[in-house]
Enzyme design. Structure first.
Site, mmCIF file in Angstrom:
data_model
loop_
_atom_site.group_PDB
_atom_site.id
_atom_site.type_symbol
_atom_site.label_atom_id
_atom_site.label_comp_id
_atom_site.label_asym_id
_atom_site.label_seq_id
_atom_site.Cartn_x
_atom_site.Cartn_y
_atom_site.Cartn_z
ATOM 1 C CE LYS A 296 -4.368 -1.379 2.083
ATOM 2 N NZ LYS A 296 -5.309 -1.131 3.166
ATOM 3 C CG ASP A 333 -8.397 1.073 3.242
ATOM 4 O OD1 ASP A 333 -9.222 0.252 2.813
ATOM 5 O OD2 ASP A 333 -7.183 0.819 3.352
HETATM 6 P P1 NAP Z 1 -0.698 -2.524 10.691
HETATM 7 O O1 NAP Z 1 -0.287 -1.421 9.796
HETATM 8 O O2 NAP Z 1 0.215 -3.670 10.936
HETATM 9 O O3 NAP Z 1 -1.042 -1.854 12.123
HETATM 10 C C1 NAP Z 1 -1.467 -2.620 13.218
HETATM 11 C C2 NAP Z 1 -1.566 -1.753 14.456
HETATM 12 O O4 NAP Z 1 -2.012 -2.613 15.494
HETATM 13 C C3 NAP Z 1 -0.221 -1.170 14.912
HETATM 14 O O5 NAP Z 1 -0.445 0.043 15.544
HETATM 15 C C4 NAP Z 1 0.249 -2.227 15.914
HETATM 16 O O6 NAP Z 1 1.134 -1.749 16.880
HETATM 17 C C5 NAP Z 1 -1.059 -2.585 16.577
HETATM 18 N N1 NAP Z 1 -1.007 -3.869 17.239
HETATM 19 C C6 NAP Z 1 -0.651 -5.050 16.721
HETATM 20 N N2 NAP Z 1 -0.727 -6.020 17.651
HETATM 21 C C7 NAP Z 1 -1.123 -5.421 18.789
HETATM 22 C C8 NAP Z 1 -1.353 -5.876 20.111
HETATM 23 N N3 NAP Z 1 -1.217 -7.176 20.427
HETATM 24 N N4 NAP Z 1 -1.774 -4.987 21.024
HETATM 25 C C9 NAP Z 1 -1.916 -3.689 20.724
HETATM 26 N N5 NAP Z 1 -1.684 -3.183 19.486
HETATM 27 C C10 NAP Z 1 -1.299 -4.048 18.549
HETATM 28 O O7 NAP Z 1 -2.068 -3.180 10.225
HETATM 29 P P2 NAP Z 1 -3.282 -2.421 9.484
HETATM 30 O O8 NAP Z 1 -3.119 -2.526 8.023
HETATM 31 O O9 NAP Z 1 -3.436 -1.089 10.081
HETATM 32 O O10 NAP Z 1 -4.509 -3.362 9.874
HETATM 33 C C11 NAP Z 1 -5.055 -3.371 11.173
HETATM 34 C C12 NAP Z 1 -6.348 -4.182 11.170
HETATM 35 O O11 NAP Z 1 -7.324 -3.550 10.368
HETATM 36 C C13 NAP Z 1 -6.177 -5.578 10.609
HETATM 37 O O12 NAP Z 1 -6.906 -6.478 11.397
HETATM 38 C C14 NAP Z 1 -6.783 -5.486 9.230
HETATM 39 O O13 NAP Z 1 -7.331 -6.729 8.790
HETATM 40 C C15 NAP Z 1 -7.898 -4.481 9.486
HETATM 41 N N6 NAP Z 1 -8.299 -3.795 8.230
HETATM 42 C C16 NAP Z 1 -9.588 -3.914 7.852
HETATM 43 C C17 NAP Z 1 -10.023 -3.266 6.718
HETATM 44 C C18 NAP Z 1 -11.452 -3.407 6.308
HETATM 45 O O14 NAP Z 1 -11.768 -3.101 5.149
HETATM 46 N N7 NAP Z 1 -12.324 -3.827 7.180
HETATM 47 C C19 NAP Z 1 -9.140 -2.465 5.965
HETATM 48 C C20 NAP Z 1 -7.821 -2.356 6.386
HETATM 49 C C21 NAP Z 1 -7.414 -3.018 7.534
HETATM 50 P P3 NAP Z 1 2.720 -1.841 16.662
HETATM 51 O O15 NAP Z 1 3.033 -0.786 15.633
HETATM 52 O O16 NAP Z 1 3.259 -1.568 18.005
HETATM 53 O O17 NAP Z 1 3.001 -3.243 16.171
#
Ligand code: NAP
Length: 505
Positions: A296, A333
């Site tokens: 992305k 998004d």
């Molecule tokens: P990302 O860039 O990897 O970010 C994940 C975030 O979650 C980071 O801030 C990370 O913190 C935090 N995190 C991970 N494990 C954690 C834990 N155990 N406790 C507390 N914080 C934690 O991922 P993303 O792309 O933003 O995606 C996040 C979620 O959104 C995913 O589940 C994804 O499937 C969902 N999503 C859904 C849609 C939809 O259309 N519904 C679209 C996009 C994303 P650190 O930086 O400290 O690791």
């Protein structure tokens, strides 16, 4: 012509009974069937299966073009018997009603043509060559050699480590009759679907067991991708990511095209190397694509132009390929968050907490800030929370404050609680002092977090809403028409429901 029905079901099982069950399933979807006799556990099972086939042919029960294959180990099959035994099985298969037999070049080159003629002369021969090494040095030469012979058909299957290699394999079928091109490997899946469009005489698809990497099931080939309906000018779209296997975007987008009767297809591209995909855009005629993890941000460097909001977010999930192959990026998004939330709460003046500070949190933060909400960010790393809060003019909040403060909405933007760790929740009940909880996760549809919120009578919004909304926004950008949103949502919910049912089993 090998067969007028060009999607060829691959039937492969260890016992005759299961193999026959697959034949019956295949007949519901196609009239061309490859019988992988080498998958049957031993000679007795092969004999049992062929007896059944013969009986069905006599009774006129299973009308189809059958291709018998009894591939030996060295050509990638499972048959461990001698060449003589292999030929006997194929001869028996022809007597049982198979019109064609597939013989690997390793066997045919070891047999005098007269022997093949005497034993298998009643059937039509498809000579197959398999390349399991990623290097395709010999590919064109072998294809040309085979094409120069008087064979009824040739099949060339080659392992591909890149999309560009898979296009090379498809080119072997261009402008030739009775040539089957089979690009193998997980990156080659889109090429398998597009094989018929590129002139391959057949496209293989297993009824059940995958017999080669990167295969698409018969059902998906026929109904999801409609591979036999794709023409040279069918518009090709897709989603790029790694991993991509479980993406629901193909379901969402293809249903949209089908409901609106559009000549377009949407494919999943496993992309490890972005440049390889970018090189394939022209040859495959790709008109647009979705972008998911991990590309992305990286895709931004390859765009000719970008929507200002996507540039501000720093991530693109939608690309339109314009005239001359120019790439234009968007971030839907952002739109997805707004469409999911604004019909539930007035955003202007509301106070929203985002838990997490990664890529999705960024899109949520920009969307909420742009709609006039006061954005608060809480993350396990305070530094990340502060950085994101700063760019959207919001506030970083320490975790202990959640128990004491009220928010109009709390949004989970972490993967905590996502399948297969569905028993976890990123926040506790006492942290949820709010009117609405929105969990971006959509596997499962009802996360632990949403269940906790429901028990506290808090309104809940599933990530499915955002997924559908960002996807319909993409569809609209590509087609310029209104998306059939309810049909698209129903298809995604059905797919998730089926997945959850399978996971429980
Ligand atoms: P990302 O860039 O990897 O970010 C994940 C975030 O979650 C980071 O801030 C990370 O913190 C935090 N995190 C991970 N494990 C954690 C834990 N155990 N406790 C507390 N914080 C934690 O991922 P993303 O792309 O933003 O995606 C996040 C979620 O959104 C995913 O589940 C994804 O499937 C969902 N999503 C859904 C849609 C939809 O259309 N519904 C679209 C996009 C994303 P650190 O930086 O400290 O690791």
């Amino acid at each position: 012509m090998i067969s007028r029905v060009k999607i060829c079901a691959v039937v492969a099982a260890a016992d005759a009974r299961s193999m026959w069950t697959q034949v019956r399933r295949a007949l519901g979807l196609t009239r061309t069937i490859e019988l992988r006799l080498d998958w049957l556990s031993d000679d007795a099972e092969i004999a049992r299966f062929l007896a059944r086939l013969r009986a069905s042919q006599r009774a006129n029960l299973a009308r189809a073009t059958f291709i018998a294959t009894c591939r030996r180990r060295l050509a990638g099959g499972k048959f461990t018997g001698t060449i003589a035994k292999q030929l006997v099985h194929l001869a028996e298969a022809i007597r049982a009603g198979c019109d064609w037999y597939d013989l690997e070049i390793e066997t045919s080159s070891a047999c005098p043509p007269e022997v093949l003629d005497v034993l298998l002369g009643e059937g039509r021969q498809m000579a197959s060559a398999h390349f399991f090494e990623p290097s395709h040095k010999n590919l064109k030469r072998v294809a040309a050699d085979l094409a120069g012979t008087r064979l009824d058909a040739i099949k060339i299957a080659a392992q591909c480590n890149s999309l560009v290699e898979s296009i090379d394999v498809l080119r072997l079928a261009h402008g030739r009759k009775n040539v089957v091109a089979v690009p193998m490997g997980d990156v080659a899946l889109p090429a398998r679907v597009l094989a018929l469009r590129e002139g391959s005489a057949l496209a293989y698809a297993p009824v059940q067991n995958a017999t080669a990497p990167g295969q698409v099931t018969l059902d998906a080939m026929k109904h999801l991708y409609r591979a036999d309906k794709l023409r040279r000018n069918t518009r090709v779209y897709g989603v790029i990511g790694d991993p991509i296997e479980h993406s629901l975007s193909p379901v969402l987008q293809n249903v949209g095209f089908q409901v609106r009767n559009m000549d377009a297809v949407f494919l999943p591209f496993l992309v490890r190397d972005l440049k390889d995909f970018l090189r394939a855009i022209g040859p495959l005629g790709i008109a647009g694509f979705s972008v998911t993890i991990p590309h992305k941000e990286a895709i931004l460097r390859h765009l000719d132009d970008c929507d200002p909001m996507a540039a501000a977010i720093g991530a693109v999930n939608t690309v339109v390929v314009r005239g001359g192959g120019k790439l234009y990026g968007y971030n839907t998004d952002y739109v997805g968050v707004l469409r999911a939330l604004e019909r539930r709460i007035p955003l202007r003046g509301s106070r929203a907490l985002i838990f997490g500070a990664g890529g999705a949190a960024r899109a949520v933060a920009f969307a909420l800030a742009e709609s006039g909400a006061v954005v608060c960010i809480c993350a396990r790393r305070m530094k990340q929370a502060k950085a994101l809060a700063r760019v959207v003019g919001g506030e970083a909040v320490e975790r202990p404050r959640l128990r004491r403060e009220f928010f109009d909405a709390i949004v989970n933007a972490t993967p905590v609680g996502m399948y297969p760790h569905s028993d976890r929740a990123p926040l506790r009940a006492e942290d949820l002092n709010c009117r609405l909880v929105f969990d971006l996760i959509y596997r499962p549809r009802s996360t632990q977090l949403l269940q906790i919120a429901s028990r506290r009578d808090i309104e809940t919004v599933s990530g499915v809403e955002m997924f559908v909304a960002q996807g319909t926004a993409q569809w609209e950008i590509w087609t310029g028409e209104r998306a059939p949103e309810s049909a698209m949502r129903r298809a995604v919910l059905r797919a998730l429901h089926n997945e959850e049912k399978m996971a429980v089993r």
